[in-house]
Structures are given as structure tokens and as C-alpha cells.
Motif scaffolding. Structure first.
Motif, short mmCIF file in Angstrom:
data_model
loop_
_atom_site.label_atom_id
_atom_site.label_comp_id
_atom_site.label_asym_id
_atom_site.label_seq_id
_atom_site.Cartn_x
_atom_site.Cartn_y
_atom_site.Cartn_z
N VAL A 4 -59.16 -33.56 -14.74
CA VAL A 4 -59.77 -33.02 -13.15
C VAL A 4 -58.27 -33.00 -12.81
CG1 VAL A 4 -60.32 -34.79 -11.74
CG2 VAL A 4 -61.47 -34.52 -13.25
N VAL A 5 -57.42 -33.00 -11.41
CA VAL A 5 -56.63 -31.95 -10.80
C VAL A 5 -56.51 -32.37 -9.63
CG1 VAL A 5 -55.00 -30.13 -10.55
CG2 VAL A 5 -56.38 -30.22 -12.77
N ARG A 6 -55.88 -33.61 -9.42
CA ARG A 6 -55.20 -34.27 -8.27
C ARG A 6 -54.20 -33.32 -7.62
NH1 ARG A 6 -54.24 -38.13 -11.61
NH2 ARG A 6 -52.46 -38.01 -11.07
N LYS A 7 -54.83 -33.33 -5.47
CA LYS A 7 -53.82 -32.26 -5.41
C LYS A 7 -53.65 -32.78 -4.41
CE LYS A 7 -57.71 -31.87 -1.70
NZ LYS A 7 -57.19 -32.20 -0.87
N GLY A 8 -51.94 -31.35 -3.66
CA GLY A 8 -51.91 -32.29 -2.45
C GLY A 8 -51.93 -31.24 -1.94
N ALA A 9 -51.23 -30.57 -0.39
CA ALA A 9 -52.58 -30.35 0.66
C ALA A 9 -51.67 -29.02 0.50
CB ALA A 9 -52.28 -30.70 2.05
N ALA A 452 -61.35 -25.35 -9.91
CA ALA A 452 -62.41 -25.47 -8.26
C ALA A 452 -60.77 -26.29 -7.95
CB ALA A 452 -62.78 -26.88 -8.65
N LEU A 453 -59.62 -25.08 -6.95
CA LEU A 453 -58.42 -24.76 -6.39
C LEU A 453 -58.09 -25.36 -4.93
CD1 LEU A 453 -56.17 -23.38 -9.16
CD2 LEU A 453 -56.77 -25.21 -9.32
N THR A 454 -59.47 -25.27 -4.53
CA THR A 454 -59.42 -25.27 -3.06
C THR A 454 -59.14 -26.82 -2.22
OG1 THR A 454 -61.94 -27.01 -2.93
CG2 THR A 454 -61.91 -24.35 -2.73
N SER A 455 -59.22 -27.00 -1.27
CA SER A 455 -58.15 -28.43 -0.57
C SER A 455 -59.29 -29.22 -0.29
CB SER A 455 -57.32 -28.13 0.62
OG SER A 455 -58.02 -27.41 1.13
N ASN A 456 -60.21 -29.43 -0.40
CA ASN A 456 -61.18 -29.53 -0.17
C ASN A 456 -62.27 -30.60 -1.46
OD1 ASN A 456 -63.52 -31.00 0.02
ND2 ASN A 456 -63.68 -29.96 2.45
N ARG A 475 -65.67 -25.72 -20.10
CA ARG A 475 -64.33 -26.26 -19.11
C ARG A 475 -63.66 -25.82 -17.59
NH1 ARG A 475 -60.12 -27.51 -22.14
NH2 ARG A 475 -58.29 -27.76 -21.61
N VAL A 476 -63.77 -26.79 -17.03
CA VAL A 476 -63.62 -27.17 -15.26
C VAL A 476 -62.36 -27.54 -14.78
CG1 VAL A 476 -64.53 -27.85 -13.46
CG2 VAL A 476 -66.04 -27.30 -15.39
N ALA A 477 -61.78 -27.57 -14.47
CA ALA A 477 -60.71 -28.59 -13.77
C ALA A 477 -60.39 -28.30 -12.13
CB ALA A 477 -59.17 -27.54 -14.90
N MET A 478 -60.59 -29.52 -12.24
CA MET A 478 -59.90 -29.47 -10.46
C MET A 478 -59.04 -30.25 -9.75
SD MET A 478 -64.40 -31.75 -9.67
CE MET A 478 -63.89 -32.73 -10.96
N ARG A 479 -58.73 -29.74 -8.32
CA ARG A 479 -57.51 -30.27 -7.90
C ARG A 479 -57.91 -32.00 -6.88
NH1 ARG A 479 -55.16 -26.16 -3.93
NH2 ARG A 479 -53.02 -28.26 -3.37
N LEU A 480 -57.51 -32.70 -7.22
CA LEU A 480 -58.45 -34.42 -6.62
C LEU A 480 -56.63 -34.13 -6.14
CD1 LEU A 480 -61.36 -35.48 -8.48
CD2 LEU A 480 -61.16 -33.86 -6.69
N SER A 496 -71.12 -39.13 -18.97
CA SER A 496 -71.87 -38.51 -18.56
C SER A 496 -72.23 -37.19 -19.52
CB SER A 496 -71.82 -37.58 -17.36
OG SER A 496 -72.00 -38.67 -16.32
N TYR A 497 -70.72 -37.25 -19.98
CA TYR A 497 -70.60 -35.52 -21.06
C TYR A 497 -69.59 -36.53 -22.46
CZ TYR A 497 -72.58 -33.14 -17.11
OH TYR A 497 -73.59 -33.09 -16.16
N PRO A 498 -70.04 -36.96 -23.43
CA PRO A 498 -69.17 -37.94 -24.26
C PRO A 498 -67.80 -36.61 -24.77
CG PRO A 498 -71.29 -37.95 -24.69
CD PRO A 498 -70.98 -37.17 -23.16
N ASN A 499 -68.56 -35.72 -24.91
CA ASN A 499 -68.53 -34.71 -25.88
C ASN A 499 -66.92 -33.76 -25.04
OD1 ASN A 499 -69.51 -34.87 -28.54
ND2 ASN A 499 -71.55 -33.35 -27.02
N ALA A 500 -67.31 -34.00 -23.81
CA ALA A 500 -66.11 -33.28 -22.84
C ALA A 500 -64.84 -33.98 -22.75
CB ALA A 500 -66.54 -32.82 -21.50
N LEU A 501 -63.65 -33.29 -22.60
CA LEU A 501 -62.07 -34.35 -22.78
C LEU A 501 -62.05 -34.17 -21.77
CD1 LEU A 501 -59.72 -35.66 -24.03
CD2 LEU A 501 -58.81 -33.02 -24.01
N THR A 502 -61.66 -35.10 -20.42
CA THR A 502 -61.00 -35.26 -19.04
C THR A 502 -60.00 -35.67 -19.29
OG1 THR A 502 -63.26 -35.51 -18.65
CG2 THR A 502 -61.86 -36.06 -17.51
N ARG A 503 -58.87 -34.73 -18.45
CA ARG A 503 -57.27 -34.83 -18.24
C ARG A 503 -57.52 -35.42 -16.70
NH1 ARG A 503 -54.42 -31.90 -23.03
NH2 ARG A 503 -56.06 -32.31 -24.79
N SER A 504 -56.45 -35.19 -15.97
CA SER A 504 -55.98 -35.26 -14.55
C SER A 504 -54.65 -34.65 -14.47
CB SER A 504 -55.78 -36.99 -13.84
OG SER A 504 -55.09 -37.86 -14.56
N ARG A 505 -54.78 -33.47 -13.36
CA ARG A 505 -53.26 -33.28 -13.32
C ARG A 505 -53.25 -33.14 -11.90
NH1 ARG A 505 -52.71 -33.67 -17.84
NH2 ARG A 505 -52.52 -32.27 -20.17
#
Length: 628
Positions: A4-9, A452-456, A475-480, A496-505
Motif C-alpha cells: 500500500v502506497v500513500r500518495k501525494g497529489a 494503482a497509481l491514480t490520485s484517487n 501482487r498489488v501496489a496502491m497509492r494512499l 483477509s489474505y494472511p499469505n500476502a505481505l502488506t507494506r506502505s510507501r
């Protein structure tokens, strides 16, 4: 896996108010003092940069922003009013001369221009350089070519007014948050790929080693040990004893390879105009038809030579005329020759319509390929890139450079990255990802990662949840952007998905350390995220740093703060000012230094450092406060 990737505008900028008449700037907090730092902007990067300079470096920061009620103005105002930090806020509709003076630019040590509009940053940089020739400028620009020209222009203006720049750190540095964050986003998307810091000529690679790896590949240094429990923090730049004690109980991030990226300038080779889809113009069916025709001509040429006894060239010529129906009738010639002529004509009549139809189909495909390429039906193991804004375009460029197949999804047919996708011959699906069938058109079911790199935030989350339904292991990467929201999403996805490693950027948090380092007067080569921490790579002059000068490489190492990685062996008079972007021969940097090498005042070294370590080094070597 999911990241999970946290975004700037993206996009946007500051604008005039009141019909083009500047609104007078006014202070919302106590006025700035001499020798402070000024940040101009009101987005996520401006907020994080202000916090970084005030909290990590302990500097007094003045933030000039259009309004404390829009964008991230309320959060920046909170830093000044209740954050316990030395932050002042000045509100002005635009960064004109009066606003810059009110923010204290005449007495400031450095100015960071991080508006989201390139033109606004350029205008403010020109004004600031005129108001204070001694100020150090850091400018945020998306256009890299324009940025290089702007650096040269402003540095020449300083030389014309105050002379040699070598004795003062008043140069201009142009950075791009998109370029700073792109390597980390690409690394987060590619399973098994190491994290990288790329600054044109210089390329640093880091890789994650699992705790139970028995035979690790060769590496130079251990950059970090993974956290030992849920909620813990990684241990950055550990000493050898700590690494040995950890054994195989903790994963580690290591510096695996260090190299210079080759091919900075394209090699001039004879080729068709850029973007001409030659493979589409000559598809397999057309090539098979041409091959069949040529084979048929060779067969009939051989038979004609055997039947008539003519010389080979004459026999080939007569067979070509027969196939295309242009030869004279074989009247009065032998039966074999006549039969062969009839067979040649029949073969030509059967083959010509096929060849003609394939040519027409190829030309039609060529015309559609010059406007938009749909994803091939059999595409698999590709990256689905959602959003072609500034960040998405940079990520697309990097993925194409790595040779990774990409399918893009974009709602706006006029988006910034559409032209890049066309030039790169990347398939694009135009449509709203929230509508049914759009991700299917991008073949999400056979892809290996969704970016998923939209601004929304809502669109990114919806796309990620849908992808999880299609393939729980995708594998999924999001901007949040919002921290609390990102943590909640991470926690829910883990459950929900214990086998999936979740990180934030975060794009803004990855970029802020590089901008902060440049504001403080040192060249930051890049940043590597380690879980929720960040490691910086910086080029530092040894002179004036008692922690480095006169120390051996081993003695200069500070666990948790910094480690000397490489030495710039170029002659000081010929040393490149910017290791990050200048194309450089490999001999300029010497890696794997002997622990007993004594660092001299004339040396320049490349360090891996934490933000606290860099702040300590820069504070110890702080220049005198300018007076006016």
C-alpha cells in the motif's frame, strides 16, 4: 502480495486571486528570523518537507502558502501552532516579490520551491535569486530537461554577481518527486527485485534477504536488519557484531550490487522513424504468405530449368512470368513445359488474393496501431498500470527500460502519459476502472502485478480489492495518502489474505528526505525504504566534518547513523559537482574501501545514512548565517 502506497497529489498548482491582483502577504505566526529556511508550497510534499526540516534537522522553517484553508494548508498550520516545532506560516496568493520578502527570503539560508506548478516554481526562483543572490535554491520541476537549463541559468546569474561559487554553497538544485519515488515504486511492484536508487549515471541496488537463507549471494554491506516482531522497527546500519548475533533469525536488507547505468545517451543507428510499428506492418501471416510465394518461385524455377534446359537465370525469369500470368503461352513447346506453365498460373491465381488480403489487413492494423494499441489476447505475466499521471508516466518509463511488459489503464484519453505509452508502443485501455470489464480488458487475470497509481484513493482501493478477488496471490501496489487509512487497509488485507505481505510507501515521504538534504546543502543521491524507515545515500565532502576527517573508514562508521560506502577518486579540481546525474566513468568511484583507509580533508565520500545521521553531519558543518 500487496504493497500500500500513500500518495501525494499530482497536478494542480497555485493561482491568482482577485482577478490577477496580488493579495498582500501576512503572517499567521511570528515572523521569521535570519538564517532560517523557507518552503513555498501547500501540498503533501511541502507539509512533509517542513516537518522534516524542523523535526529532524532542528531548523526554523517559514512556509509560504496560498491559503491555510486549502489543500494541506490546515496541516501545515497545525505544525506552526501546535506541533512544538519552530515553524512560521506566511499566507500569500502567489509568490511575488512582496510575498518572498515577507517570508524572509532576503535573510534566509535556503529556499525550497515545491509548488505543483513548474511555471510558478520557475518564476519564484528567478525572483528569489534577484532578491538574495546568496540563497541556496531547491526547485521542484517535473520537466528534467528544463530543470538542467534552469540550474545553469541561475548559477550563471550568481557567478555574474558574487563571483566563484566554490567558496559558497549557493547553487541551484532541481529535483523531481516523481523521479525520487519511481525506483521504490517499481521495486515494490516486481516480485523478487531489489530496491534501487537511480540518479541517471549512478545506480545503487539493495536486496532483501530472508532470515532462513543458507547461501546468500555476495554483497558489500548489511544496510538493515528486519524488525523482530509485529509493530517493531528495523535496525538501520547495524554493526558487524549485531549482524552476527542476529544470525538467521532476522531478515536483512543488503547492498548487493553497485554499478553505473549504461546507455545514458541512445546509440545512433539507422532505423525507421520513432514509433513506427514495423512488426505490426509485417505481421506473421504476411510474412508466411511472402515466404510461401518465394518458395513457390524457387520450386517452379527449378522445374522450368529441368524441363526446358534453359540457363538458370532464364528459367527463373520465365517461371516468375508464369506465376504472375505475364508470360507468353508455351505454344509449340514440349508438353512438360506447357503443363508446368498451367500449374504455375493456377498457383499464382490462388496465392495472389491471399497475399493481397493480408497486405490490406496489415495496413489497417498499422493505422490503428499509430493511434492506440489494444492489449494482445495472449498477453500474460505483465504489469497492469492504473493511472498515467506524473508518477505513473515515470513508472511506465522505468518498467519499459527494464523490458517488463505493461498494459496501462487510463480514464482520460488526454492524460500526460498517453503520449509516452504511444511512443513506447505500450497497450492502453481507455476507461473508468470502476466500471465492469475495464480491468478484464487489461487481462488482470493473467497479470503478475497491479500498480494503482491514480490520485484517487477510492479508485486505487477499489481496483486492489477487485484484483484480490480475481487472484488472492496477485501482487498489488496502491497509492494512499492518509496514514491512518493506509494502516487500516494494511491490517484488513493482512487478516483477509494472511499469505500476502502488506507494506506502505508514500511518494511524498520518499521524496521529502531528498529535498530536505538538498535544502541543507548536500547532494542526496536517493532514498531506499526499509519497512517504514528510509535510508539515504549522500555525497559528503570530508573537510569540516570531524566525525570523518582524520578517521579511518572503520572508525568513521557510526551504527544507526552512517556508513562510508565509496570514495570519489577524481582529482578535486576535476571533480563532478553532481554525482547523481552526470554520466560518469566507473573509475570515479571506488567501492569496497579498506577499513584502514584514512579519510583526508580533500576526499569526498558516498554515505549510507539515516535521516538523523545526515542531520547530525550537516549541523556540525553548518555555514555562517548570512547577514543583510
Amino acid at each position: 502480495m500487496c504493497s500500500v502506497v500513500r500518495k501525494g497529489a499530482d497536478g494542480g498548482g497555485i493561482g491568482r486571486q482577485g482577478g490577477g491582483v496580488s493579495t498582500p502577504a501576512h503572517h499567521l505566526t511570528p515572523p521569521p528570523r535570519a538564517g532560517h529556511l523557507v518552503v513555498c508550497g501547500d501540498d503533501a510534499l511541502a507539509q512533509r518537507l517542513s516537518y522534516e526540516l524542523a523535526h529532524v534537522y532542528g531548523e526554523h522553517v517559514t512556509v509560504l502558502l496560498p491559503s491555510v484553508h486549502r489543500n494541506h494548508g490546515p496541516q501545515i498550520d497545525d505544525l506552526a501552532r501546535g506541533g512544538g516545532l519552530s515553524v512560521s506560516v506566511v499566507e500569500a496568493a502567489e509568490p511575488d516579490d512582496d510575498a518572498l520578502r515577507s517570508a524572509g527570503v532576503p535573510g534566509a539560508m535556503a529556499l525550497a520551491l515545491v509548488y505543483r506548478d513548474d511555471r510558478a516554481n520557475i518564476h519564484a526562483a528567478l525572483r528569489a535569486r534577484r532578491i538574495n543572490p546568496n540563497i541556496r535554491l531547491v526547485v521542484r520541476l517535473y520537466n528534467r530537461k528544463l530543470g538542467r537549463h534552469l540550474e545553469e541559468l541561475l548559477d550563471r546569474a550568481v557567478v555574474a554577481r558574487i563571483g566563484d561559487l566554490s567558496a559558497r554553497d549557493v547553487t541551484t538544485t532541481v529535483l523531481s518527486d516523481a523521479d525520487t519515488a519511481t525506483p521504490a515504486l517499481v521495486a515494490a511492484a516486481i516480485s523478487g527485485a531489489g530496491k534501487v536508487v537511480q540518479a541517471d549515471g549512478l545506480l545503487l541496488r539493495a536486496a532483501e534477504r530472508p532470515a532462513d537463507e543458507r547461501d546468500p549471494a555476495p554483497y558489500l554491506y548489511t544496510l538493515a536488519l528486519a524488525s523482530d516482531g509485529v509493530g517493531g522497527s528495523p535496525e538501520l546500519l547495524p554493526d558487524d557484531g549485531t549482524v552476527a548475533a542476529a544470525g538467521r533469525t532476522r531478515g536483512r536488507t543488503v547492498l548487493e550490487t553497485i554499478t553505473l547505468e549504461e546507455g545514458g545517451a541512445p546509440v545512433n543507428r539507422p532505423r525507421l522513424p520513432q514509433g513506427l510499428p514495423v512488426a505490426t506492418l509485417f505481421p506473421p501471416r504476411l510474412r508466411y504468405a511472402i515466404f510461401g510465394l518465394v518458395t513457390l518461385l524457387f520450386v517452379f524455377a527449378g522445374l522450368t530449368w529441368w524441363v526446358t534446359g534453359d540457363p538458370p537465370l532464364r528459367a527463373a525469369y520465365r517461371s516468375i512470368l508464369d506465376v504472375f500470368g505475364m508470360g507468353d503461352p508455351a505454344i509449340g513447346e514440349g508438353t512438360g513445359r506447357q503443363v508446368l506453365q498451367v500449374l504455375s498460373g493456377l498457383a499464382g491465381m490462388a496465392l495472389m488474393p491471399v497475399l493481397f488480403a493480408v497486405v490490406l489487413e496489415s495496413l489497417g492494423t498499422f493505422r490503428t496501431a499509430t493511434t492506440q494499441r489494444p492489449p494482445p489476447r495472449a498477453i500474460a505475466n505483465h504489469v497492469v498500470l492504473l493511472g498515467l499521471g506524473k508518477i505513473g508516466t515515470r513508472v511506465l518509463d522505468r518498467l519499459c527500460d527494464l523490458g517488463i511488459p505493461v498494459v496501462c489503464v487510463e480514464r482520460d484519453p488526454q492524460a500526460l502519459g498517453i503520449a509516452t505509452a504511444h511512443a513506447r508502443r505500450v497497450p492502453v485501455v481507455i476507461g473508468d476502472v470502476t466500471r465492469e470489464g475495464v480491468l478484464e480488458a487489461a487481462h488482470i487475470g493473467t497479470s503478475r502485478v497491479l500498480l494503482a497509481l491514480t490520485s484517487n484513493d477510492a479508485i486505487n482501493l477499489e481496483a486492489a480489492l477487485y484484483a484480490r478477488e480475481v487472484d488472492p496471490e496477485l501482487r498489488v501496489a496502491m497509492r494512499l495518502f492518509d496514514d491512518d487509512f493506509a494502516k487500516m487497509v494494511n491490517r484488513t488485507l493482512r487478516e483477509s489474505y494472511p499469505n500476502a505481505l502488506t507494506r506502505s510507501r508514500s511518494v511524498s515521504s520518499l521524496s521529502a528526505p531528498a529535498f530536505a538534504g538538498a535544502v541543507m546543502g548536500r547532494q542526496i543521491l536517493g532514498a531506499i525504504p526499509v519497512e517504514r524507515e528510509v535510508l539515504l545515500f549522500a555525497a559528503i565532502d570530508v573537510a569540516g566534518h570531524p566525525e570523518l576527517q582524520g578517521q579511518t573508514v572503520a572508525e568513521a562508521f557510526r551504527a544507526g547513523l552512517w556508513r562510508v560506502l565509496a570514495l570519489d577518486v577524481a582529482d578535486p579540481a576535476e571533480r563532478r559537482a553532481d554525482l547523481g546525474r552526470d554520466a560518469a566513468p566507473q573509475r570515479d568511484l571506488q567501492w569496497e574501501l579498506h577499513p584502514g583507509y584514512l579519510l583526508r580533508p580533500t576526499d569526498r565520500v558516498v554515505l549510507a545514512t539515516t535521516r538523523q545521521g545526515l542531520a547530525q553531519l550537516l549541523q556540525a558543518n553548518r555555514g555562517p548565517t548570512p547577514t543583510h
